[in-house]
Design a protein around this motif. Structure first.
Motif: not given
Length: 303
Positions: A208-211, A220-229
């Motif tokens: 979860c990315t915090f701005i 907060s943005c938790d829209r991503g997924n493990v593939g972004l790592a």
């Protein structure tokens, strides 16, 4: 400092629309960006960041990198003006290039510093010299620069409100002088502390990315997924944010939009290709499509 944490949603972004660009405008209207990055071992960081800035809508792109890899990078990114700089024996950009780069920074709207850079000592000295001698442009600081920024804090004083930082946990730990485990235990607190102390907008990357911004606001943005790592993903995020800044978005807006666009690009690729195994370069083509979906079309009501 505490306060509500606002989720980054499509509705939130539509309430803070990006600058609109009309038919008939030339590329100067969408801003000029200089990416300073790359090394003899990782020139692709600057490539990914520069292409991401263009995909986010920036008008003109310059890339400054190590002299030995500049010709290949110029062929790989024909849309950019690519300059070769003096390099260190370790394969990084030499701090001796600071004077030339400072002059170029004064002719662009946004400077993205850090993607793909190596040689920590040279990075630290180059960063301090550039921040200390450049005024006017917005800065996005990423990757190796964040590892060395603790020693350059005084040089940030003249850039309050015009800097975006995009650290992961290890870079944030180095930035704040605390343990990585402490950052992971409370990434929001780390983001807020860095934003306040450095007077910058901070995107604390993670599951979860915090701005956070210097005024104490947080999202907060938790829209991503493990593939972004994956390798290069952070370079694309920094480039997207820089591209939006070049178009005229304010630092907080550019960061919120950039984080969402990056996460949504990963989400769309995961649905089509699977959650793991897509490449950072594949994120890039998704960005204009997502922007087209979110931004009002001609004839629609703005916002």
């Amino acid at each position: 400092m505490s306060g509500p944490v606002v989720p980054v949603t499509e509705a939130l972004l539509r309430a803070m629309p990006l600058p609109r660009h009309e038919e008939g405008e030339d590329k100067d209207a969408r801003g000029r960006i200089l990416v300073i990055g790359g090394s003899t071992e990782t020139p692709g960081g600057a490539l990914l960041a520069g292409l991401a800035a263009l995909r986010a809508g920036a008008g003109k792109l310059q890339i400054a990198t190590c002299r030995s890899v500049a010709p290949a990078l110029a062929v790989a990114v024909p849309e950019a003006r690519v300059s070769g700089l003096e390099e260190t024996p370790q394969g990084g950009i030499s701090a001796a290039a600071a004077g030339l780069l400072a002059e170029r920074c004064g002719r662009v709207d946004v400077v993205l510093l850090g993607p793909g850079m190596l040689d920590g000592a040279a990075v630290s000295l180059l960063t301090a010299r550039l921040l200390g001698s450049t005024a006017g442009a917005c800065f996005v600081l990423d990757a190796a620069v964040l590892q060395e920024l603790a020693g350059c804090r005084a040089a940030l004083d003249g850039h309050a409100g015009r800097v975006v930082l995009t650290p992961h946990a290890g870079e944030m730990a180095a930035l704040l002088g605390i343990g990585r485990d402490a950052v992971l235990a409370d990434p929001l607190a780390a983001a807020r502390r860095a934003a306040t102390e450095l007077q910058a907008v901070v995107a604390m990357k993670g599951g979860c990315t915090f701005i956070a911004d210097p005024g104490g606001r947080a999202w907060s943005c938790d829209r991503g997924n493990v593939g972004l790592a994956t390798s290069g993903s952070g370079d694309t995020l920094a480039g997207i944010i820089a591209g939006l800044l070049a178009r005229g978005a304010e630092p907080t807006e550019a960061t919120l939009w950039g984080v969402f666009l990056h996460a949504e690009a990963g989400a769309r690729l995961a649905r089509r290709q699977g959650p793991i195994g897509y490449l950072a370069r594949e994120l890039l083509a998704e960005i204009p499509r997502i922007l087209a979906d979110l931004l009002p079309r001609r004839g629609d009501a703005a916002g």
